[in-house]
Motif scaffolding. Structure first.
Motif, PDB file in Angstrom:
ATOM      1  N   LEU A 160     134.393 132.873 -53.323  1.00 66.13           N
ATOM      2  CA  LEU A 160     135.165 132.111 -52.235  1.00 66.13           C
ATOM      3  C   LEU A 160     135.036 132.488 -50.945  1.00 66.13           C
ATOM      4  O   LEU A 160     135.044 131.632 -50.108  1.00 66.13           O
ATOM      5  CB  LEU A 160     136.788 132.258 -52.804  1.00 66.13           C
ATOM      6  N   SER A 161     134.595 133.703 -50.608  1.00 64.15           N
ATOM      7  CA  SER A 161     134.299 134.325 -49.370  1.00 64.15           C
ATOM      8  C   SER A 161     133.159 134.151 -48.855  1.00 64.15           C
ATOM      9  O   SER A 161     132.810 134.216 -47.585  1.00 64.15           O
ATOM     10  CB  SER A 161     134.823 135.958 -49.580  1.00 64.15           C
ATOM     11  N   GLY A 162     132.189 133.562 -49.869  1.00 62.14           N
ATOM     12  CA  GLY A 162     131.064 133.414 -49.496  1.00 62.14           C
ATOM     13  C   GLY A 162     130.077 134.836 -49.467  1.00 62.14           C
ATOM     14  O   GLY A 162     128.791 134.600 -49.369  1.00 62.14           O
ATOM     15  N   GLU A 163     130.619 135.982 -49.773  1.00 63.32           N
ATOM     16  CA  GLU A 163     129.951 136.943 -49.640  1.00 63.32           C
ATOM     17  C   GLU A 163     128.872 137.276 -50.892  1.00 63.32           C
ATOM     18  O   GLU A 163     127.619 137.878 -50.708  1.00 63.32           O
ATOM     19  CB  GLU A 163     130.862 138.155 -49.911  1.00 63.32           C
ATOM     20  N   LEU A 164     129.173 136.738 -51.832  1.00 60.00           N
ATOM     21  CA  LEU A 164     128.192 136.772 -52.913  1.00 60.00           C
ATOM     22  C   LEU A 164     127.007 136.103 -52.971  1.00 60.00           C
ATOM     23  O   LEU A 164     125.906 136.351 -53.273  1.00 60.00           O
ATOM     24  CB  LEU A 164     129.016 136.395 -54.476  1.00 60.00           C
ATOM     25  N   TRP A 165     127.202 134.798 -52.294  1.00 61.87           N
ATOM     26  CA  TRP A 165     126.124 133.893 -52.277  1.00 61.87           C
ATOM     27  C   TRP A 165     124.987 134.669 -51.034  1.00 61.87           C
ATOM     28  O   TRP A 165     123.956 134.619 -51.232  1.00 61.87           O
ATOM     29  CB  TRP A 165     126.520 132.500 -51.924  1.00 61.87           C
TER      30      TRP A 165
END
Length: 288
Positions: free
Chosen positions: A87-92
């Motif tokens: 959701l935070s975009g950190e993983l992508w």
């Protein structure tokens, strides 16, 4: 006068077995759709049973106190941490950074190792010159050379891609040599007698015959690219799955750390599956 009237009715003839021959067996009935679906579901259940058992143990062991929950988070908490990272975009962000490095090094290694391996396998002079040098480097682990790559190329992206290329180069090279040397020499001489030499000989005969063995090396290189990538990202990286794992451990964010490890496993399995699919497509029809 007796007149003969021929019958115009259609007569269906029944085949009669010749004397001394056995009657042909009736055609086998193909399994129905329900039967096929049942067999397929059973095969999937058998193949996934060990994974399901492992994931269940991962969830139950820390939940019931079989291991310390502080050091091994339950699977449910890991998945929740992974969802928050998505959701935070950190993983992508970290996954894309790792994929760019891994695919860059892997692609360079394949593009260089396959032609070099074919030349070593087919030309004795090239083999005599390069084999002793390659033997020395083959027995030197890529991780051991990490400080050397950092000193030469710096701590940025170039050193990471270079060491991934180095690690991927050797399995592709030696499987290419093995596959090319195992091509039937009689087949090569027969094709050469027809005037097919040089690059066309490799294109038409050697590469197609060696392709399954070459792909074995390519799949090994794919696994090596993921392993070495994580090692390089533990040193001096500001993004990537290795950085995510290391940073989470440093800040004692254990569920987030395991989420990064789980993502590495998913990426590795997906990459191997993609290579297996490509191998199946490219080698289709060779069995005939």
């Amino acid at each position: 006068m007796v007149s003969t009237v021929e019958s115009r009715d259609t007569v269906t003839e029944t085949p009669v077995a010749e004397p001394g021959s056995l009657p042909s067996p009736p055609p086998r009935a193909e399994p129905g759709r329900g039967r096929t679906a049942t067999l397929r579901a059973r095969a999937i259940a058998v193949r996934s049973s060990a994974i399901v058992a492992f994931l269940a143990l991962w969830q139950l062991a820390p939940t019931f106190g079989w291991v310390d929950k502080t050091f091994l988070s339950p699977l449910s908490e890991v998945l929740a941490a992974a969802w928050d990272l998505i959701l935070s975009g950190e993983l992508w962000t970290n996954t894309s950074a790792s994929l760019i490095r891994s695919l860059s090094g892997f692609t360079i290694a394949v593009l260089v190792a396959v032609p070099v391996g074919l030349l070593i396998a087919h030309y004795k002079t090239v083999s005599e010159i390069l084999t002793p040098l390659f033997t020395v480097f083959l027995n030197t682990a890529a991780v051991a050379l990490l400080p050397v790559f950092v000193l030469i190329f710096g701590i940025g992206e170039t050193s990471k891609i270079a060491i991934i290329t180095y690690a991927c180069f050797w399995p592709v090279l030696y499987n290419t040599i093995s596959g090319a040397r195992n091509v039937d020499p009689l087949l090569i001489r027969s094709v050469e007698s027809l005037g097919v030499t040089g690059p066309r000989l490799f294109q038409k005969v050697i590469v197609p015959a060696a392709l399954p063995t070459i792909f074995t090396g390519i799949r090994l290189a794919g696994a090596a690219s993921i392993v070495v990538l994580i090692t390089t990202e533990l040193v001096g990286a500001k993004a990537g799955l290795g950085y995510l794992i290391s940073n989470s451990q440093f800040n004692f964010q254990i569920p987030q750390m395991y989420a990064g490890i789980l993502t590495v496993a998913v990426v590795g399995v997906g990459f191997n599956g993609l290579l297996a699919w490509a191998e199946k497509k490219l080698t289709r029809g060779r069995a005939g």
